[in-house]
Design a protein around this motif. Structure first.
Motif, PDB file in Angstrom:
ATOM      1  N   GLN A 104       0.805  -1.344  -0.114  1.00 50.61           N
ATOM      2  CA  GLN A 104       0.051   0.377  -0.276  1.00 50.61           C
ATOM      3  C   GLN A 104       0.676   1.029   0.236  1.00 50.61           C
ATOM      4  O   GLN A 104       0.400   2.213  -0.002  1.00 50.61           O
ATOM      5  CB  GLN A 104      -1.283   0.409   1.473  1.00 50.61           C
ATOM      6  N   TYR A 135       2.334   0.678  -6.162  1.00 51.85           N
ATOM      7  CA  TYR A 135       1.735  -0.551  -5.392  1.00 51.85           C
ATOM      8  C   TYR A 135       3.083  -1.783  -5.476  1.00 51.85           C
ATOM      9  O   TYR A 135       3.529  -3.048  -5.296  1.00 51.85           O
ATOM     10  CB  TYR A 135       0.609  -1.102  -6.772  1.00 51.85           C
ATOM     11  N   GLY A 265      -7.692  -5.122   1.015  1.00 54.45           N
ATOM     12  CA  GLY A 265      -8.223  -4.872  -0.069  1.00 54.45           C
ATOM     13  C   GLY A 265      -9.478  -5.608  -0.451  1.00 54.45           C
ATOM     14  O   GLY A 265      -9.274  -6.137  -0.007  1.00 54.45           O
ATOM     15  N   SER A 302      -7.171  -4.629  -8.851  1.00 51.32           N
ATOM     16  CA  SER A 302      -6.921  -4.304  -7.562  1.00 51.32           C
ATOM     17  C   SER A 302      -7.751  -2.931  -6.790  1.00 51.32           C
ATOM     18  O   SER A 302      -7.099  -2.564  -7.211  1.00 51.32           O
ATOM     19  CB  SER A 302      -5.157  -3.980  -7.602  1.00 51.32           C
ATOM     20  N   PHE A 304      -7.226  -0.849  -3.622  1.00 53.18           N
ATOM     21  CA  PHE A 304      -6.377  -0.960  -2.028  1.00 53.18           C
ATOM     22  C   PHE A 304      -6.971  -0.780  -1.165  1.00 53.18           C
ATOM     23  O   PHE A 304      -6.843  -1.140   0.256  1.00 53.18           O
ATOM     24  CB  PHE A 304      -5.728   0.269  -2.830  1.00 53.18           C
ATOM     25  N   GLY A 349      -6.332   2.189  -7.008  1.00 54.04           N
ATOM     26  CA  GLY A 349      -6.031   1.435  -8.186  1.00 54.04           C
ATOM     27  C   GLY A 349      -7.038   1.241  -9.056  1.00 54.04           C
ATOM     28  O   GLY A 349      -7.925   1.850 -10.091  1.00 54.04           O
TER      29      GLY A 349
END
Ligand SMILES: Nc1ncnc2c1ncn2[C@@H]1O[C@H](COP(=O)(O)OP(=O)(O)O)[C@@H](O)[C@H]1O
Ligand SMILES: O=P(O)(O)OC[C@H](O)CO
Length: 497
Positions: A104, A135, A265, A302, A304, A349
């Motif tokens: 993160q 990331y 996440g 993804s 976060f 993300g």
């Protein structure tokens, strides 16, 4: 084989877990320990590598004690882990030279801009499947070498080792004998060519990372070393990043099948078969696993901050005492909730990839109370998932019929129902939401010959199917509000713009 067990070590972002799984794929016992999250500066997130290791070893040994399992009956260990988190240690002493920089962490955002300006975006996408973002591990390794005194010289002399958490654990479990990782973890470093299955010389050169720091990369189903417990040497027979392990654990073994894991996440992965599929909509191309001589690829969205937003309600805002109580609070709040929470605490993300976005709450009025904010925070997990699913369906060229779910926050019935309403799809929750740990166990079991892929397919027990109830109009209106809110958080923290 009569009494055969697998131990699954699941090293997550907030806790280390160990699970004992029997030969029928049933979880016998789970041990878990949380560890410290270190926030040295705004946007920085670190872990102490020793705490990662020690908590993981403690839960493993506690599991053996509490179940009284005979270690001779443990056929294999499977490892699954938080991905991208970066550890560099001294090859001679085994001492980390800096804390683990967590996935993160945003400290390398500026350098990512430099990479973009130098024209690396296309190269990185085509060769690693990733986007240029802080990331991933690569820029974090560079930061450590640039900032820890003397480390560059040591790295040049071959005296340093880099690893994602799996490599760090295996190095220690094998007393420094093995410096290894698997395809899935390597595919998250920004340094690994997912087409040729090798470290990418051009990226190593650009980031000034010596090749000799990097681990050997193996298929996820391999023998990675042995861990000796009470004089018995147990093979480490699988390694997968935790999201890929969950895809396997949810038995998404066929092309087109997808799962969403709601943990710290949220990670939505779709099996795309034996060839990498590239996204036109901000998703990542990643390796799902390497098994029985073949590589399977996945598309990934993804998010976060998901369950972490619920932790924020508990630990920072102090609006709740436990994550669990959010379900009742949200269910009790009837009618439309005009509040939107955009939890862009670590930027955004997929599909936005905005390192400069910051969190915000919209739609406040005089009668807004904590209940509205709590409900809107849960909703944000579902809205972010909708963003990803829309992008994934556009890339795949077909619509998913249902979404398989797992992870800690998938236990929340309100959230799962809202998710189904917002997607207009069935949301299918398995009896055990421990898909990550089970995926690593299944894979280890296959490596040592206890199970087959068919056994994994047959293993899934459904707990609940959530069916959509919203009208098209309701769905459209609510999602429009979310898109408006997200737009207003973007680029917030970018001083250049
Ligand atoms: N009933 C619940 N409702 C909403 N969120 C929950 C619930 N239970 C757990 N969570 C959230 O899920 C996360 C923990 O899930 P887990 O899968 O263990 O995460 P990780 O593997 O990322 O550490 C935490 O962030 C927590 O806030
Ligand atoms: O530890 P989790 O479950 O939050 O997963 C973290 C991811 O692997 C980060 O990419």
């Amino acid at each position: 084989m009569e009494n055969s067990y697998i131990i699954s070590l699941d090293q997550g972002t907030t806790s280390s877990r160990a699970l004992l799984v029997d030969k029928n794929g049933q979880i016998i016992q789970i041990e878990q320990e949380e560890f410290e999250q270190i926030y040295p500066k705004s946007g920085w997130v670190e872990h102490n590598p020793k705490q990662i290791l020690e908590s993981q070893l403690r839960v493993c040994h506690k599991l053996i004690e509490s179940t009284k399992v005979d270690v001779k009956n443990i056929s294999a260990i499977g490892i699954t882990n938080q991905r991208e988190t970066t550890i560099v240690w001294d090859a001679d002493t085994g001492e980390p030279i800096y804390n683990a920089i967590v996935w993160q962490d945003k400290r390398t955002s500026e350098y990512c801009e430099v990479l973009k300006e130098k024209g690396f975006t296309k190269y990185i996408r085509e060769n690693t499947g990733l986007v240029v973002d802080s990331y991933f591990s690569g820029t974090k390794i560079k930061w450590i070498l640039d900032n820890v005194e003397g480390s560059k010289e040591k790295a040049q002399q071959g005296k340093l080792r880099f690893g994602t958490v799996d490599s760090w654990l295996i190095w220690n479990l094998t007393n420094g004998e093995q410096h290894v990782t698997d395809y899935t973890n390597a595919s998250r470093t920004l340094l690994y060519n997912i087409n040729t299955l090798s470290w990418d010389a051009k990226l190593l050169e650009e980031l000034q990372i010596p090749r000799n720091m990097l681990p050997e990369v193996k298929p996820s189903s391999s023998i990675f070393g042995e861990y000796e417990i009470k004089g018995v040497k147990i093979p480490i027979a699988s390694v997968l990043g935790d999201q890929q392990a969950a895809l396997f654990g949810q038995a998404c073994l066929k092309k087109g099948e997808a799962k969403n894991t709601y943990g710290t996440g949220c990670f939505l992965l779709m099996n795309t078969g034996k060839k990498p599929q590239y996204s036109n909509n901000g998703l990542l191309t990643t390796i799902a696993w390497g098994l029985e001589g073949k590589v399977t690829y996945a598309l990934e969205g993804s998010i976060f901050i998901a369950g972490a937003a619920v932790q924020w309600l508990r630990d920072e805002m102090r609006l709740i005492e436990s994550a669990k109580e959010t379900q009742q609070i949200a269910e009790d709040l009837e009618g439309e909730n005009p509040v939107y929470v955009v939890p862009a605490f670590a930027g955004l993300g997929a599909p936005y990839w905005d390192m400069y976005s910051k969190g915000a709450i919209f739609g406040l009025t005089r009668d807004t109370g904590s209940r509205h904010i709590i409900k809107a925070t849960l909703d944000s997990l579902a809205y972010q998932t909708r963003d990803i699913l829309d992008a994934m369906q556009a890339d795949a060229g077909f619509n998913l019929k249902r979404l398989k779910v797992d992870g800690g926050a998938a236990a929340n019935n309100y959230l799962m129902q809202f998710q189904s309403n917002l997607l207009n799809k069935e949301v299918v929750r398995p009896k055990s939401i421990e898909s990550t740990a089970l995926g690593a166990a299944y894979m280890a079991g296959i490596t040592v010959g206890i199970w087959t892929q068919e056994d994994v397919l047959e293993s899934k027990n459904v707990d609940q199917v959530f069916e959509p109830t919203f009208t098209k109009k309701q769905r459209k209106k609510m999602y429009k509000g979310w898109k408006k809110a997200v737009k207003r958080t973007m680029n917030w923290d970018n001083n250049k713009k």
